[in-house]
Design a protein around this motif. Structure first.
Motif, PDB file in Angstrom:
ATOM      1  N   ARG A  92     -39.487 -24.235  -5.073  1.00 47.12           N
ATOM      2  CA  ARG A  92     -39.386 -22.448  -4.358  1.00 47.12           C
ATOM      3  C   ARG A  92     -40.812 -23.059  -4.529  1.00 47.12           C
ATOM      4  N   ILE A  93     -41.969 -22.617  -3.506  1.00 44.13           N
ATOM      5  CA  ILE A  93     -43.218 -22.870  -3.335  1.00 44.13           C
ATOM      6  C   ILE A  93     -43.798 -21.208  -3.369  1.00 44.13           C
ATOM      7  N   PRO A  94     -44.342 -20.764  -4.681  1.00 48.92           N
ATOM      8  CA  PRO A  94     -45.484 -19.185  -4.652  1.00 48.92           C
ATOM      9  C   PRO A  94     -45.808 -18.947  -2.993  1.00 48.92           C
ATOM     10  N   ARG A  95     -45.598 -17.690  -2.623  1.00 49.93           N
ATOM     11  CA  ARG A  95     -46.783 -17.626  -1.301  1.00 49.93           C
ATOM     12  C   ARG A  95     -47.621 -17.580  -1.375  1.00 49.93           C
ATOM     13  N   HIS A  96     -47.839 -16.825  -2.360  1.00 50.43           N
ATOM     14  CA  HIS A  96     -50.177 -17.844  -2.206  1.00 50.43           C
ATOM     15  C   HIS A  96     -50.214 -19.492  -2.399  1.00 50.43           C
ATOM     16  N   LEU A  97     -49.306 -20.775  -2.697  1.00 43.25           N
ATOM     17  CA  LEU A  97     -50.110 -21.544  -3.201  1.00 43.25           C
ATOM     18  C   LEU A  97     -48.944 -22.398  -1.334  1.00 43.25           C
ATOM     19  N   LEU A 145     -51.277 -22.180 -12.063  1.00 40.22           N
ATOM     20  CA  LEU A 145     -49.887 -22.519 -11.053  1.00 40.22           C
ATOM     21  C   LEU A 145     -48.474 -22.302 -11.732  1.00 40.22           C
ATOM     22  N   VAL A 146     -47.541 -21.538 -11.861  1.00 37.38           N
ATOM     23  CA  VAL A 146     -46.011 -21.756 -11.778  1.00 37.38           C
ATOM     24  C   VAL A 146     -45.110 -21.885 -10.219  1.00 37.38           C
ATOM     25  N   ILE A 147     -43.991 -22.910 -11.062  1.00 30.40           N
ATOM     26  CA  ILE A 147     -43.994 -23.812  -9.911  1.00 30.40           C
ATOM     27  C   ILE A 147     -42.353 -23.906 -10.228  1.00 30.40           C
ATOM     28  N   PRO A 148     -41.699 -22.470  -9.513  1.00 28.76           N
ATOM     29  CA  PRO A 148     -39.960 -22.811 -10.592  1.00 28.76           C
ATOM     30  C   PRO A 148     -39.656 -23.032  -9.414  1.00 28.76           C
ATOM     31  N   ASP A 176     -39.334 -24.311 -14.243  1.00 28.39           N
ATOM     32  CA  ASP A 176     -40.670 -24.319 -13.862  1.00 28.39           C
ATOM     33  C   ASP A 176     -41.529 -25.208 -14.331  1.00 28.39           C
ATOM     34  N   THR A 177     -42.534 -25.715 -13.583  1.00 23.81           N
ATOM     35  CA  THR A 177     -42.988 -26.820 -13.885  1.00 23.81           C
ATOM     36  C   THR A 177     -44.431 -25.777 -13.854  1.00 23.81           C
ATOM     37  N   ALA A 201     -42.895 -31.699  -2.625  1.00 24.02           N
ATOM     38  CA  ALA A 201     -43.881 -30.381  -2.047  1.00 24.02           C
ATOM     39  C   ALA A 201     -44.941 -31.079  -2.098  1.00 24.02           C
ATOM     40  N   ALA A 202     -46.037 -29.996  -1.751  1.00 25.12           N
ATOM     41  CA  ALA A 202     -47.561 -30.381  -1.924  1.00 25.12           C
ATOM     42  C   ALA A 202     -47.997 -29.038  -2.171  1.00 25.12           C
ATOM     43  N   ILE A 203     -49.293 -28.964  -2.756  1.00 22.53           N
ATOM     44  CA  ILE A 203     -50.058 -27.750  -2.848  1.00 22.53           C
ATOM     45  C   ILE A 203     -51.674 -28.560  -2.542  1.00 22.53           C
TER      46      ILE A 203
END
Length: 1167
Positions: free
Chosen positions: A834-839, A853-856, A887-888, A916-918
């Motif tokens: 679940r990538i946060p909206r701002h990421l 950065l916290v990615i659940p 989360d990571t 997922a990619a950031i």
């Protein structure tokens, strides 16, 4: 109407002796005409009015003004005396004409009465017509004002210090207050110290003084000096030579300039102005240079024809017009034309004064009569003012005064005269006045029917009636005080009869009544006597006239009684009289009440008491029952029948004696056994004989007791109950839920009970049974001290029910059941990131900032996680990675530009993998521009160019800042900020200076640390140069469409509006078309399209899974077409109920269930 041209008091008069200045061309003509015309014409014509309003008609006839056709026949001194004798509205003392020698002082005094004024009046002093002396106050002129509080008189003084000859002239004093206005004029004569002739008039005095001045200074001609002077110096010259009428001076100068132009048609023109009395005859005459010229006369622009009123004559070159019987309508402007020229004049018609031909006469009248005061004046419908004791009478709708005008008769009518109308009445016209006295008296009064004394019973009507000989009002009094009308008391006045009617007579209506007619010293008295039989008032007692008294208290029974005269009371009990005195039982009598007193009530005092009243109007009798009561006895000790955790149930028996009144209820008290402090448990009476005390502490011994309550009071407490101790089990545990399930174990978790109690909590008992069986098996043989336990050794694919109990000293609590059977089987949950909206967009940070950065994520069993940067493994020495079960976290303590890149996250559960990619971008300030050159220097301008910096700081360059420095000081000043181009023109440089320039680059982080400076300097040459405008080709602004900000892939939640944004540039303005899956969106109410300043927006209202897909924005103009696409993913959240551990599948899509407390869980729909 324009003002007539006249020579003012301070102007140089014409004609004069040889040393005097030459007169204007008009003045000899005036003298010639005045010497040649007949005496009759001299009597008919008089000077016009040129004074401001408020000075009266007589001020127009002053001899200090000289007019063309002679003077008024009325003398100045006689005129001023007549003006001063007129009634003044504000002045009580006016300034008087005075004489002073040169160099001496003189003071003029004016007084104003302030009785009717709420504030100080406004006063002004003038010299001549318009000159306000307030601005001239100083060394030679002082204005003072004082106020006497005792007499309430304002005193205004004007003091002239060291008078000079040019101070002589006419002065005026004006006073005003709101709508009231008053004024008066006076003269000042200044003589030389050697003496002057007092009998000469003002004009001759002026001429003599002016001759002396001319003898002293023969070479100065004021008018020639003014003619040749600048208009800005007029005021200075006028002040130097004593000219006060500036307006008249300007008119004369204008006339002098106008006369210098000789007329070709007229040898002699009309005089500037003429004045005539109403009804008189005026003569206008002009002399033509050519007798053959045709002459026409005009009045206010309309040609005048010969008639009986207008008569024309020709005498040689003279053309004459006579106006007979002049009226006020003839007061206007006239002019005569001869050929192409004309000359004009003004005619002023004066209205003759109104005289009083029949004087007022004294009048005597009686009150209430109609009074008429009559006089006659010399003209019909003349303006006449009436005064009462010097105050003007102003009739109105609410006034008793009425003024009647019948031709020359003027009548003042007073309706219903009173004594207040007795006064001196006067009438005033413009030419005279008359006064008379009015005396209003009373008619003799006769008493036809006097008032009579009356004796009336209480409640009957009282009527006092009298009759007098006159129909006048009067006043009623009772015992010397005025009688006020009420709903019960009415005062009647009908003609000569006066009545006082009182309905329902009361005792307080008794007294001495007097009627006094108004305005007469006569009184009509009468006495009223009110009688009433005795009556006993028992309204405050019960229906059976019972009085209750508490034993031991004092009884004071006050019975109200009425009767006129006051009755005598007698108390008795069982035919035994109760006498007045000092015994324990006694009576007390008063005019309006009788009282039975029992000092210390006893139970034997109960019984019937009789009261007997008697007076001259009758007798009355009543019986009253007295009852003595007391508090009840205490109840017996209560019994405690049942005990709970913080409550108990108690009961008791009513007391043996209720105190003579019913028991109303009981109060209960409680205390700890080891304490002596009792606490009341109920504030409202307990009606029953049982009660349940609550909120007690478990494990503590208590005692309770009872109070009985009746209408008298509270009894003594009962004996305490036997001690008891509250104690109870806990409440059931809460929130029993499944924590995890494997093929052979089930882990349960729960929360402690909401209520544990004083006995505490020793542990828990967890039990289970298989589906289809009632045999509950313990999960552990001992008590469980934690709120989580794993049930081991369970058969795979079996179903079990689970319950848990809390245990303390009082025993086990009620069990808490898990609502559904639990399937013993491992649950596989696919991984989900679940990538946060701002990421979802590029994550931007500056160099040196921290990145956290916290990615659940989700997935069961515990998933495996891996991170990569730009496809390679992450160096954990520079970047910290922390993983948990849900989360990571990627953490960089101090970001550097090398940390920029694409970070890929992979979450794997067995064979299922989610990625997922950031994108992380670390930015810094840019470097300076590479090269800054001076391209050209011309005039005060310098053209600069530069190249962008090599290092943009990992962010786009947003602008440049240009600074300049003078070579002498080398101090840098900013010229342009936030400049976007790579060339600029610096303007407004100082000629002769030599300049250096430098340029800073700027991005989102700020300006570059260094700037690039020009190697050579720019010299702004002092010599002028011929600048040749360069020839520029027209710039082509057309441009094919180009997207400056692309569309990005977007996630949306079903039911919430979503927007797609991009920006486009192009010239001509491109046409925007939105498409979904290559199909154009047209007139669809679910979509809204906006375009503002190149920013294009598509809004999707409350999207559903069917709105997901590929969206395209297409821009088209004449130069080309461009498209850009993005993907929209719509997520749907469902709420459902299903058995834990069983996956849920929908047709065509996969759903993953997440078990939660109870049986509720969330299902995420993946599209």
């Amino acid at each position: 109407m324009p003002e007539p041209t006249a020579k003012e008091e301070n102007e140089a008069p014409a004609p004069a002796p040889a040393p005097a200045p030459a007169p204007t061309p008009e003045e000899p003509n005036k003298e010639k005409e005045a010497g040649n015309k007949p005496a009759k014409d001299e009597e008919e014509v008089s000077p016009p009015s040129a004074l401001p309003p408020g000075l009266g008609s007589r001020a127009l006839e002053r001899k200090d003004s000289e007019w063309s056709l002679g003077e008024s026949p009325v003398g100045e001194e006689q005129d001023k005396q007549t003006a001063n004798t007129q009634l003044s509205t504000l002045f009580i003392e006016k300034p008087q004409t005075g004489t002073v020698k040169v160099g001496e002082n003189i003071t003029f005094i004016a007084k104003v009465k302030a009785e009717d004024l709420l504030r100080k009046p406004t006063i002004k002093w003038f010299k001549g017509k318009w000159m306000d002396l307030a601005s001239k106050a100083g060394k030679h002129l002082q204005l003072k004002e004082t106020f006497e509080r005792q007499t309430r008189v304002y005193t205004f003084e004007m003091q002239i210090i060291k008078a000079k000859e040019n101070y002589a002239g006419n002065y005026r004093c004006e006073v005003s207050y709101k709508d009231k206005f008053d004024s008066c004029s006076f003269d000042l004569e200044v003589h030389e110290s050697t003496g002057t002739t007092p009998s000469i008039d003002i004009r001759s005095a002026f001429k003599r003084r002016e001759v002396k001045q001319q003898e002293e200074e023969p070479e100065v001609d004021v008018w020639e000096l003014l003619k040749n002077a600048n208009p800005s110096e007029y005021e200075k010259i006028a002040f130097q030579y004593g000219i006060t009428d500036l307006r008249g001076m300007l008119k004369r100068l204008k006339r002098m300039r106008r006369v210098e132009k000789k007329s070709a048609a007229f040898a002699k023109i009309l005089d500037p102005a003429y004045q005539i009395d109403k009804g008189g005859r005026v003569r206008f005459v002009v002399e033509l240079a050519d007798p053959k010229l045709e002459v026409k006369w005009y009045k206010n622009g309309q040609e005048i024809r010969p008639s009986t009123k207008y008569i024309f004559e020709h005498k040689g070159c003279e053309r004459i017009m006579f106006i007979n019987n002049c009226a006020l309508t003839d007061d206007s402007e006239y002019y005569v034309t001869a050929g192409d020229e004309k000359c004009s004049t003004e005619l002023f018609v004066r209205e003759p004064p109104i005289m009083v031909t029949k004087q007022l006469e004294d009048v005597n009248a009686y009150c209430g009569e109609r009074v008429e005061l009559e006089c006659e004046v010399s003209e019909d419908d003349a303006n006449v003012k009436w005064f009462k004791n010097g105050e003007e009478i102003i009739p109105g709708p609410k006034s008793r005064y009425r003024i009647k005008v019948d031709g020359k008769k003027h009548i003042l009518i007073i309706e219903g005269a009173t004594k207040a109308d007795s006064a001196e009445y006067s009438v005033m016209t413009t030419g005279g006045q008359s006064s008379a006295k009015l005396s209003v008296g009373l008619k003799p009064l006769k008493i036809l029917t006097p008032l009579t004394d009356q004796t009336v019973k209480l409640g009957k009507e009282i009527c006092l009636k009298c009759e007098i000989s006159e129909n006048i009002s009067g006043k009623w009094t009772k015992n010397g005080l005025p009688v006020q009308e009420t709903d019960r008391l009415k005062v009647v006045h009908k003609g000569r009869i006066h009545k006082l009617v009182i309905a329902n007579a009361l005792v307080e209506d008794e007294g001495d009544y007097v009627f006094t007619p108004d305005a007469y010293n006569v009184t009509l008295p009468a006495k009223v006597h009110v009688i009433d039989p005795p009556r006993i008032i028992l309204d405050g007692l019960d229906a059976d006239n019972t009085v209750t008294v508490i034993a031991g208290n004092k009884l004071r029974l006050e019975i109200p009684v009425t009767g006129e005269p006051p009755p005598k009371a007698l108390w008795s009990r069982a035919d035994k009289a109760i006498m007045e005195g000092s015994g324990r039982i006694r009576s007390e009598n008063y005019p309006d009440s009788s009282t039975l007193v029992i000092d210390v009530a006893e139970r034997d005092d109960s019984g019937v008491y009789n009261i007997h009243l008697k007076n001259e109007a009758g007798e009355a009798h009543a019986s009253i029952k007295v009852k003595v009561v007391d508090i009840p006895d205490p109840p017996v000790a209560p019994n405690v029948t049942e005990v709970g955790d913080d409550w108990c149930i108690m009961s008791w028996e009513p007391p043996a004696y209720d105190g003579g009144t019913p028991i109303l209820g009981y109060f209960i008290e409680r205390k700890k056994k080891q304490s002596s402090r009792w606490m009341r448990l109920n504030f409202d009476l307990c009606k029953e004989t049982t009660f349940e005390p609550k909120k007690m502490i478990e494990g503590v011994a208590y005692e309770v007791r009872i109070f009985a309550v009746n209408a008298i009071g509270i009894s003594k407490p009962s004996m305490p109950s036997r001690p008891f101790v509250p104690l109870a089990v806990t409440s059931p545990p809460t929130l029993l839920a499944v924590d995890s399930v494997t093929d052979t174990t089930v882990t349960m978790k729960w929360r402690p009970p909401d209520q544990i109690g004083a006995a505490g909590l020793d542990g828990y008992v967890l039990e289970y049974c298989f589906e289809g069986s009632d045999n509950w098996l313990p999960a552990h043989k001992d008590l469980i001290d934690k709120t989580k336990f794993t049930i081991p050794d369970l058969p795979t694919d079996s179903r079990i029910f689970v319950r848990v109990k809390a245990v303390n000293k009082a025993g086990a609590s009620e069990p808490k059941y898990y609502s559904q059977p639990i399937l013993v089987k491992q649950i596989i949950e696919p991984p989900k990131i679940r990538i946060p909206r701002h990421l979802k967009q590029t994550y931007i940070r500056r160099v040196g900032e921290a990145v956290n950065l916290v990615i659940p994520f989700q997935g069961k069993p515990k998933p495996l996680l891996s991170w990569k940067k730009d496809g390679a493994e992450i160096d954990k020495n520079q970047i910290n990675i922390r993983n948990s079960e849900t989360d990571t976290i990627i953490f960089i303590r101090k970001a550097e530009r090398s940390h920029s890149g694409r970070y890929d996250l992979s979450v794997a559960v067995e064979k299922l993998v989610e990625t997922a990619a950031i994108d992380i971008q670390i930015v810094d300030r840019p470097g300076p521009p590479q090269v800054v050159k001076i391209e050209d220097v011309w005039g005060e301008n310098v053209a600069l160019t530069w190249t962008p910096p090599k290092d943009d700081g990992n962010a786009a360059v947003t602008g440049y800042t240009i600074q300049k420095a003078d070579k002498k000081s080398m101090e840098w000043f900013t010229v342009i900020e936030h400049y976007h181009r790579t060339n600029a023109t610096i303007t407004e440089l100082v000629i002769g200076n030599e300049y250096y320039f430098r340029v800073f680059a700027e991005n989102m982080c700020g300006l570059s640390e260094d700037a690039t400076m020009t190697k050579e300097s720019a010299v702004i040459a002092k010599d002028g140069k011929i600048y040749k405008n360069p020839v520029y080709d027209d710039f082509d602004f057309t441009e094919a469409p180009m997207f400056t900000q692309p569309l990005v892939n977007t996630f949306a939640i079903a039911g919430y509006n979503a927007t797609l944004n991009c920006s486009v540039r192009g010239n001509p303005k491109p046409k925007i078309t939105w498409m979904k899956n290559k199909v154009a969106i047209v007139d669809d109410p679910r979509y809204r399209m906006f375009s503002n300043q190149g920013v294009c927006t598509l809004e999707i209202r409350k999207p559903s899974p069917y709105d997901g897909g590929t969206y395209c924005c297409k821009a088209v103009n004449e130069l080309g077409t461009v498209e850009i696409e993005c993907k929209l993913e719509v997520k749907v959240i469902y709420q459902g109920v299903n058995t834990p551990g069983q996956p849920v599948f929908l047709e065509g899509r996969q759903q993953v269930g997440f078990p939660s407390a109870g049986s509720s869980y969330k299902v995420c729909l993946l599209t």
